[in-house]
Design a protein around this motif. Structure first.
Motif, short mmCIF file in Angstrom:
data_model
loop_
_atom_site.label_atom_id
_atom_site.label_comp_id
_atom_site.label_asym_id
_atom_site.label_seq_id
_atom_site.Cartn_x
_atom_site.Cartn_y
_atom_site.Cartn_z
N TRP A 22 0.81 -1.21 0.00
CA TRP A 22 0.00 0.00 0.00
C TRP A 22 0.85 1.26 0.00
CZ3 TRP A 22 -4.84 -0.48 -1.32
CH2 TRP A 22 -5.50 -1.70 -1.08
N LEU A 23 2.16 1.14 0.23
CA LEU A 23 3.02 2.32 0.14
C LEU A 23 3.09 2.86 -1.29
CD1 LEU A 23 6.01 1.32 2.46
CD2 LEU A 23 4.17 2.92 2.95
N SER A 24 2.78 1.99 -2.28
CA SER A 24 2.79 2.46 -3.67
C SER A 24 1.72 3.51 -3.92
CB SER A 24 2.58 1.27 -4.61
OG SER A 24 1.29 0.69 -4.41
N THR A 25 0.72 3.59 -3.02
CA THR A 25 -0.34 4.60 -3.17
C THR A 25 0.23 6.00 -3.12
OG1 THR A 25 -1.84 3.07 -2.05
CG2 THR A 25 -2.56 5.34 -2.24
N PHE A 26 1.32 6.17 -2.39
CA PHE A 26 1.87 7.52 -2.18
C PHE A 26 3.10 7.79 -3.04
CE2 PHE A 26 -0.02 5.89 1.77
CZ PHE A 26 -1.04 6.79 1.92
N ILE A 27 3.41 6.88 -3.99
CA ILE A 27 4.56 7.12 -4.86
C ILE A 27 4.34 8.37 -5.71
CG2 ILE A 27 5.82 6.22 -6.86
CD1 ILE A 27 5.54 3.45 -5.73
N GLY A 28 3.09 8.57 -6.17
CA GLY A 28 2.80 9.73 -7.01
C GLY A 28 3.04 11.06 -6.33
N LEU A 29 2.96 11.07 -4.99
CA LEU A 29 3.17 12.33 -4.27
C LEU A 29 4.61 12.81 -4.39
CD1 LEU A 29 1.14 11.55 -1.01
CD2 LEU A 29 0.39 12.81 -3.02
N PHE A 30 5.54 11.91 -4.68
CA PHE A 30 6.94 12.31 -4.80
C PHE A 30 7.22 13.05 -6.10
CE2 PHE A 30 7.16 8.64 -1.90
CZ PHE A 30 7.86 9.22 -0.85
N PHE A 31 6.31 12.94 -7.07
CA PHE A 31 6.51 13.64 -8.35
C PHE A 31 6.04 15.08 -8.29
CE2 PHE A 31 6.24 9.18 -9.47
CZ PHE A 31 7.32 9.04 -10.32
N ILE A 32 5.14 15.39 -7.37
CA ILE A 32 4.56 16.73 -7.33
C ILE A 32 5.56 17.79 -6.89
CG2 ILE A 32 2.75 18.13 -6.27
CD1 ILE A 32 1.03 15.60 -6.14
N PRO A 33 6.37 17.58 -5.82
CA PRO A 33 7.30 18.66 -5.42
C PRO A 33 8.35 18.99 -6.45
CG PRO A 33 7.00 17.07 -3.65
CD PRO A 33 6.39 16.48 -4.88
N LEU A 34 8.59 18.13 -7.44
CA LEU A 34 9.61 18.42 -8.45
C LEU A 34 9.28 19.68 -9.24
CD1 LEU A 34 10.28 14.83 -9.87
CD2 LEU A 34 11.63 16.08 -8.20
N MET A 35 8.00 20.01 -9.35
CA MET A 35 7.62 21.20 -10.10
C MET A 35 8.14 22.48 -9.45
SD MET A 35 3.65 20.29 -11.02
CE MET A 35 3.22 18.79 -11.89
N PHE A 36 8.34 22.43 -8.14
CA PHE A 36 8.76 23.64 -7.43
C PHE A 36 10.28 23.83 -7.45
CE2 PHE A 36 4.77 22.18 -5.53
CZ PHE A 36 3.99 23.31 -5.69
N TRP A 37 11.02 22.81 -7.95
CA TRP A 37 12.47 22.88 -7.92
C TRP A 37 13.09 22.90 -9.31
CZ3 TRP A 37 14.22 23.95 -3.23
CH2 TRP A 37 13.45 23.56 -2.13
N THR A 38 12.29 22.75 -10.34
CA THR A 38 12.80 22.74 -11.71
C THR A 38 12.30 23.95 -12.47
OG1 THR A 38 10.92 21.39 -12.42
CG2 THR A 38 12.92 20.22 -11.78
N LEU A 39 13.03 24.29 -13.53
CA LEU A 39 12.62 25.39 -14.40
C LEU A 39 11.40 24.96 -15.21
CD1 LEU A 39 16.11 26.56 -15.68
CD2 LEU A 39 14.67 27.69 -13.99
N PRO A 40 10.56 25.91 -15.58
CA PRO A 40 9.38 25.55 -16.40
C PRO A 40 9.80 24.88 -17.70
CG PRO A 40 9.19 27.78 -15.55
CD PRO A 40 10.57 27.33 -15.22
N ASN A 41 9.19 23.73 -17.98
CA ASN A 41 9.44 23.01 -19.22
C ASN A 41 8.13 22.62 -19.88
OD1 ASN A 41 8.57 20.72 -17.71
ND2 ASN A 41 10.66 20.50 -16.93
N ARG A 42 8.21 21.92 -20.99
CA ARG A 42 7.00 21.62 -21.74
C ARG A 42 6.07 20.69 -20.97
NH1 ARG A 42 9.13 20.73 -27.99
NH2 ARG A 42 9.88 22.87 -28.29
N SER A 43 6.63 19.66 -20.35
CA SER A 43 5.79 18.72 -19.61
C SER A 43 5.08 19.41 -18.45
CB SER A 43 6.63 17.55 -19.10
OG SER A 43 7.65 18.01 -18.23
N MET A 44 5.79 20.31 -17.78
CA MET A 44 5.19 21.04 -16.67
C MET A 44 4.08 21.97 -17.17
SD MET A 44 7.07 23.51 -13.91
CE MET A 44 6.13 24.50 -12.76
N MET A 45 4.32 22.64 -18.29
CA MET A 45 3.30 23.54 -18.83
C MET A 45 2.07 22.77 -19.29
SD MET A 45 4.58 26.41 -18.24
CE MET A 45 3.32 27.39 -19.02
#
Length: 227
Positions: A22-45
């Protein structure tokens, strides 16, 4: 070794009796903070445009009576289910959205909160929903029963719809994958199997997006009936 076809969905991995699947339920949460540390790119837009489109659609469904900020609940719900559906397609990642434990835990609190809020704050409005407009007086008792039952089974239908769609695709992938060793001697059959698996995987990626969108939209519609 699987004892039956559905045993591939069993959460069996554990350490010290703690279910680690059930820990896999929260794997997706680790992808969200990356938006705040990377420069804007196409995938983010692209992702931000998707979220903005969902916000506009949910705002339209909630009408002008919806509370401010209500759309963010359903956008977050869509994102959470989408991550779980999509990550479950990767090998060795437990698909939590294929279990009623997960889907009911999302659908039941949402529906219950809508009902409690509606019956406590807008009792007359909730009673009016039990009898559709234009119903003949002789059919009103039957319509109240039908509408009450349809209202009570809403969290169950939300949960079962998501679970059934996720299980169906995973079962097809499992069945085709198990036939791999049987067709290894025939190159043509093996190539057909690989192509079928690829197309089915693409279909499952589309289903994972559609089902998360349907779950969020139906939750929004149930909320709009209360307002």
């Amino acid at each position: 070794m699987m004892t039956n076809l559905f045993s591939s969905f069993d959460p069996t991995s554990n350490i010290f009796q703690l279910p680690l699947n059930w820990l896999s339920t929260f794997i997706g949460l680790f992808f969200i903070p990356l938006m705040f540390w990377t420069l804007p790119n196409r995938s983010m837009m692209i992702w931000l445009n998707i979220l903005n489109s969902l916000h506009i659609q949910f705002k339209t469904l909630l009408t002008s009576n919806g509370k401010l900020g209500s759309t963010f609940i359903f956008v977050s719900l869509f994102t959470f289910i989408l991550f779980n559906n999509f990550l479950g397609l990767f090998p060795y990642i437990f698909t939590s959205s294929s279990h009623l434990t997960f889907t009911l835990s999302l659908a039941l609190p949402l529906w219950l909160s809508f009902m409690i809020y509606g019956w406590l704050t807008q009792t007359n409005h909730m009673f009016a929903h039990l009898v559709p407009q234009g119903t003949p007086p002789i059919l009103m008792p039957f319509m109240v029963c039908i509408e009450s039952i349809s209202n009570l089974i809403r969290p169950g239908t939300l949960a079962v719809r998501l679970t059934a769609n996720m299980i169906a695709g995973h079962l097809l992938l499992t069945l085709l994958g198990n036939t791999g060793p049987l067709v290894m001697n025939s190159i043509i059959l093996f190539q057909i199997l690989i192509i079928a698996q690829v197309f089915l995987l693409i279909l499952e990626m589309a289903v994972s997006v559609i089902q998360s969108y349907v779950f969020a939209v139906l939750s929004t519609l149930y909320s709009s009936e209360v307002n």
